[in-house]
Write a protein that holds these residues in place. Structure first.
Motif, mmCIF file in Angstrom:
data_model
loop_
_atom_site.group_PDB
_atom_site.id
_atom_site.type_symbol
_atom_site.label_atom_id
_atom_site.label_comp_id
_atom_site.label_asym_id
_atom_site.label_seq_id
_atom_site.Cartn_x
_atom_site.Cartn_y
_atom_site.Cartn_z
ATOM 1 N N LEU A 189 0.624 -1.243 -0.354
ATOM 2 C CA LEU A 189 -0.140 -0.045 0.100
ATOM 3 C C LEU A 189 0.518 1.173 -0.077
ATOM 4 N N GLY A 190 1.976 0.978 0.663
ATOM 5 C CA GLY A 190 3.100 1.776 0.564
ATOM 6 C C GLY A 190 4.183 2.516 1.547
ATOM 7 N N PHE A 191 3.537 1.925 2.601
ATOM 8 C CA PHE A 191 4.049 2.318 3.646
ATOM 9 C C PHE A 191 5.593 2.167 4.449
ATOM 10 N N GLU A 192 6.258 2.455 4.469
ATOM 11 C CA GLU A 192 7.624 2.031 5.018
ATOM 12 C C GLU A 192 8.169 1.577 6.286
ATOM 13 N N THR A 193 9.160 0.739 5.914
ATOM 14 C CA THR A 193 8.705 -0.764 7.155
ATOM 15 C C THR A 193 10.490 -0.432 7.527
ATOM 16 N N GLY A 194 10.945 -1.241 8.437
ATOM 17 C CA GLY A 194 11.904 -1.358 9.282
ATOM 18 C C GLY A 194 11.996 -2.450 9.730
ATOM 19 N N ARG A 195 13.549 -2.939 10.657
ATOM 20 C CA ARG A 195 13.558 -3.845 10.983
ATOM 21 C C ARG A 195 13.801 -3.176 12.726
ATOM 22 N N MET A 196 13.502 -3.561 13.789
ATOM 23 C CA MET A 196 14.234 -3.827 15.044
ATOM 24 C C MET A 196 14.508 -5.228 15.618
ATOM 25 N N LYS A 197 15.001 -4.947 16.940
ATOM 26 C CA LYS A 197 15.498 -5.577 18.858
ATOM 27 C C LYS A 197 14.878 -5.521 19.987
ATOM 28 N N THR A 198 14.859 -6.533 20.577
ATOM 29 C CA THR A 198 14.902 -6.516 21.976
ATOM 30 C C THR A 198 15.284 -7.557 22.304
ATOM 31 N N GLY A 199 15.766 -7.790 23.337
ATOM 32 C CA GLY A 199 15.992 -9.127 23.918
ATOM 33 C C GLY A 199 15.631 -9.201 25.904
ATOM 34 N N THR A 200 15.456 -10.458 26.289
ATOM 35 C CA THR A 200 15.223 -11.269 27.077
ATOM 36 C C THR A 200 15.877 -11.705 28.106
ATOM 37 N N PRO A 201 15.953 -11.754 29.243
ATOM 38 C CA PRO A 201 16.813 -12.655 30.352
ATOM 39 C C PRO A 201 16.164 -13.349 30.444
ATOM 40 N N PRO A 202 17.405 -14.086 31.000
ATOM 41 C CA PRO A 202 16.657 -15.992 31.689
ATOM 42 C C PRO A 202 15.810 -16.074 32.715
ATOM 43 N N ARG A 203 14.470 -17.187 32.879
ATOM 44 C CA ARG A 203 13.943 -16.907 33.462
ATOM 45 C C ARG A 203 14.915 -18.547 34.779
#
Ligand SMILES: Cc1cc2nc3c(=O)[nH]c(=O)nc-3n(C[C@H](O)[C@H](O)[C@H](O)COP(=O)(O)OP(=O)(O)OC[C@H]3O[C@@H](n4cnc5c(N)ncnc54)[C@H](O)[C@@H]3O)c2cc1C
Length: 623
Positions: A189-203
């Motif tokens: 439809l014409g939208f711009e997109t990108g990638r990001m990242k995040t992380g989490t610790p062990p439980r």
């Protein structure tokens, strides 16, 4: 199956989706909440905690407007802390440890009791757009549900890719599948997109930890709460957290896995939250530090699962395990779940209006992590704003926009749509130029009348707020008009090493001094009598103290905000043609054309638009 046309369809039931569905439905819009797993409504993907610096202020604002996050946080809290209490009140930030499972359950039950709200469990795979207007959504099983507006709150799920060491698999969060289809449709439809990242610790399993080797971190002695509503109560018992540290041995062990780290071998290229770095990032970036703090946080009242705050990692699970065993108190640790990183699609938020409606498709709104933010509070507040504006749009009413001097939520939305973000955006007090006005203690004064007008905050809340305001104003007036003799005030001043006075004077003169507190003033019998006679509670005392002690700062910021509001009042016409203003810099012309600011004030906040460019605009607008 779905023969009705909904006013609002909310896709996703995380923090943004929950608030969006609740606000739209509570404003009378027929609303459908469609999500991939109805068991995981309001799931805390990462740390079991709400609030914190600047985020606590946002939760108070959501609550003041009539959203649910504050109430749910209070009802499921296991520990409360007011952070930054040693600093000025603009910095005080409430934070709770939450019972993760109860938090999610409380969200589900709260939404089930909300009128006008239907539920459906399915993955939305696409949207229906007719004549550049949203018309509904399509599910992965082939259903079409029609709606007049749609709020997308897909969080970290869009083409989510999970990384643990050199292993990768699709997922929106550990144990849950990724969402596919929507990104491609939006790009088409014409939208711009990108990638990001995040992380989490062990439980980990708390039964395998030796807490005697750690430092106890209790909650506040007199815990407060998030919600202004008298329906929630402060905690009467709390659970402790604990503090321990990494060591050079732990770091050496972690380094053994660096060649298999997706962060370092180029597998993950997208940007993560700068202020929540993984442990491998910390070791790398701060090579001179031989230890880092680890907060060991219980995940609930009854569970034995613990969250290791500070140990976010995507290193191979065997390395995570071996390294954690080197930490004091963790020698016999057993894992519940390894840490991981996740990459996902987001949509640069400069594609949105202040209402969070997209500029490309009328009636389509984005809220939460999909806009490049990180954090439950940031997501919840956007959900609330998108839900409100989706309902208002369908009801053909004026949009609801908060200004930068009215709320952190106003700062958040304005930053996102004006400046965009290339790394996960989280709120900080430093982002707010009027933080003395935007305190956690006065969010009800700022926003509850607006919430009431929208039909979200109840009349009871409005009355409670008015009583608090009346009482604190009267108390400030008492200090301004009542005198105290030098015989009474001097011992108090002497105890605080403050200069003595030689004659009777109005109380406010002593109270305004930097090191004289409300507790000091309460040593004056007349003050204590006033408090008892007028049944003043802690909130009123706190409010009056801040009004007295920070009057100068507050007045100065109000003055600055008024000046800004004058620029805010200078509107730029829709689709204004910047190419005809040749005196604008090339960069300004390009950015202004792309972002389409609605006021000169918004234009001034776009990076690359200089004061000189603003002067050109002002001249053109006849100012
Ligand atoms: C591994 C991990 C680590 C994180 N670490 C941090 C951190 O360190 N600090 C921090 O502040 N924040 C962190 N976060 C981010 C935090 O969890 C999010 O900011 C917050 O949950 C975003 O809320 P949201 O409502 O936008 O999305 P989410 O909470 O992700 O909720 C999205 C919802 O949408 C549903 N959904 C998605 N796609 C579809 C679809 N197509 N159809 C139907 N339903 C759909 C999902 O089932 C889910 O209910 C982390 C998240 C993850 C996953």
């Amino acid at each position: 199956m779905f023969d009705k046309i909904y006013d609002v369809i909310v896709v996703g039931a995380g923090h943004a989706g929950g608030e969006a569905a609740a606000s739209a439905a509570n404003m009378g819009a027929s609303t459908l909440l469609i999500t991939m797993n109805l068991q995981n409504i309001g799931q805390m993907s990462c740390n079991p905690a709400m609030g914190g610096i600047a985020k606590g202020q946002i939760v108070r604002e959501i609550d003041a407007l009539g959203g649910y996050s504050g109430i749910i946080s209070d009802d499921t809290a296991i520990q409360f802390k007011m952070l930054n209490k040693s600093k000025g009140p603009a910095m005080w930030s409430p934070r709770v440890q939450s019972d993760r499972m109860r938090f999610s359950e409380a969200w589900r039950l709260k939404l089930e009791r909300t009128p006008n709200l239907d539920f459906y469990q399915e993955m939305v795979a696409g949207i229906v757009v007719e004549d550049s207007k949203i018309a509904g959504v399509k599910t992965s099983l082939g259903l079409t549900v029609r709606g007049k507006s749609v709020v997308l709150t897909n969080g970290t799920f869009l083409n989510g890719l999970i990384h643990i060491g050199d292993k990768q698999f699709g997922g929106g969060r550990a144990g849950e599948r990724a969402s596919t289809g929507i990104t491609k449709e939006l790009v088409d439809l014409g939208f711009e997109t990108g990638r990001m990242k995040t992380g989490t610790p062990p439980r980990v399993d708390g039964r395998s930890l030796d807490f005697s080797k750690m430092i106890v971190q209790p909650g506040d002695v007199n815990p407060e709460k998030f919600s202004y509503s008298s329906s929630t109560k402060p905690l009467t018992k709390q659970r402790d957290c604990h503090l321990t540290y990494t060591s050079p041995q732990v770091h050496d062990m972690l380094k053994e896995g660096f060649d298999r780290s997706p962060m370092f071998n180029g597998t993950i290229e997208s940007l993560g939250p700068r202020y929540c770095p993984s442990i491998e990032d910390k070791i790398n970036r701060f090579a001179d530090k031989d230890r880092h703090q680890l907060f060991v946080e219980p995940e609930g009242w009854d569970t034995v699962e613990y969250y290791i705050n500070g140990f976010s990692t995507s290193l191979p699970e065997d390395i995570q395990f071996k390294a954690l065993r080197e930490v004091a108190g963790f020698e016999n640790v057993k894992f519940f779940r390894p840490g991981y990183a996740i990459e996902y699609d987001y949509f640069p938020p400069t594609q949105l209006k202040h209402t969070l409606e997209t500029k490309l498709v009328a009636g389509l709104f984005f809220a939460g992590q999909i806009n490049g933010t990180t954090g439950y509070e940031e997501a919840a507040s956007q959900g609330l704003m998108a839900g409100i504006n989706a309902a208002l749009l369908v009801q053909e009413k004026d949009p609801f926009i908060l200004k930068r001097n009215e709320a952190y939520i106003g700062v958040l939305v304005d930053d996102l749509i004006t400046k965009g973000t290339e790394e996960p955006y989280r709120m900080f007090t430093s982002r707010a130029e009027y933080r003395t006005l935007l305190r956690q203690d006065n969010a009800d004064f700022r926003l509850t009348p607006k919430g009431f007008e929208l039909g979200l905050a109840s009349e009871d809340r409005l009355r409670e707020m008015e009583i608090k305001q009346k009482k604190s104003d009267a108390f400030v007036n008492f200090f301004t008009t009542t005198s105290v003799s030098h015989e009474v005030i001097n011992p108090i001043l002497e105890a605080k090493k403050s200069a003595l006075v030689s004659q009777s004077d109005k109380m406010i003169r002593s109270f305004s001094r930097p090191n004289i507190t409300m507790d000091d003033m309460r040593k004056i019998a007349a003050v204590e009598e006033y408090i008892n006679a007028n049944e003043l509670d802690t909130e009123v005392l706190q409010q009056a103290e801040i009004q007295v002690k920070y009057a100068g700062y507050i007045a100065k910021e109000k003055n600055n905000a008024d000046k800004l509001n004058r620029l805010e009042g200078i509107k730029i016409p829709d689709n204004f043609d910047y190419s005809k203003l040749k005196s604008l810099s090339f960069e300004a012309r390009e950015k202004l054309t792309k972002i389409k600011p609605v006021t000169v004030s918004q234009a001034s906040r776009i990076s690359g638009v200089s004061p000189n460019d603003i002067s050109v605009l002002l001249v053109y607008m006849g100012r």
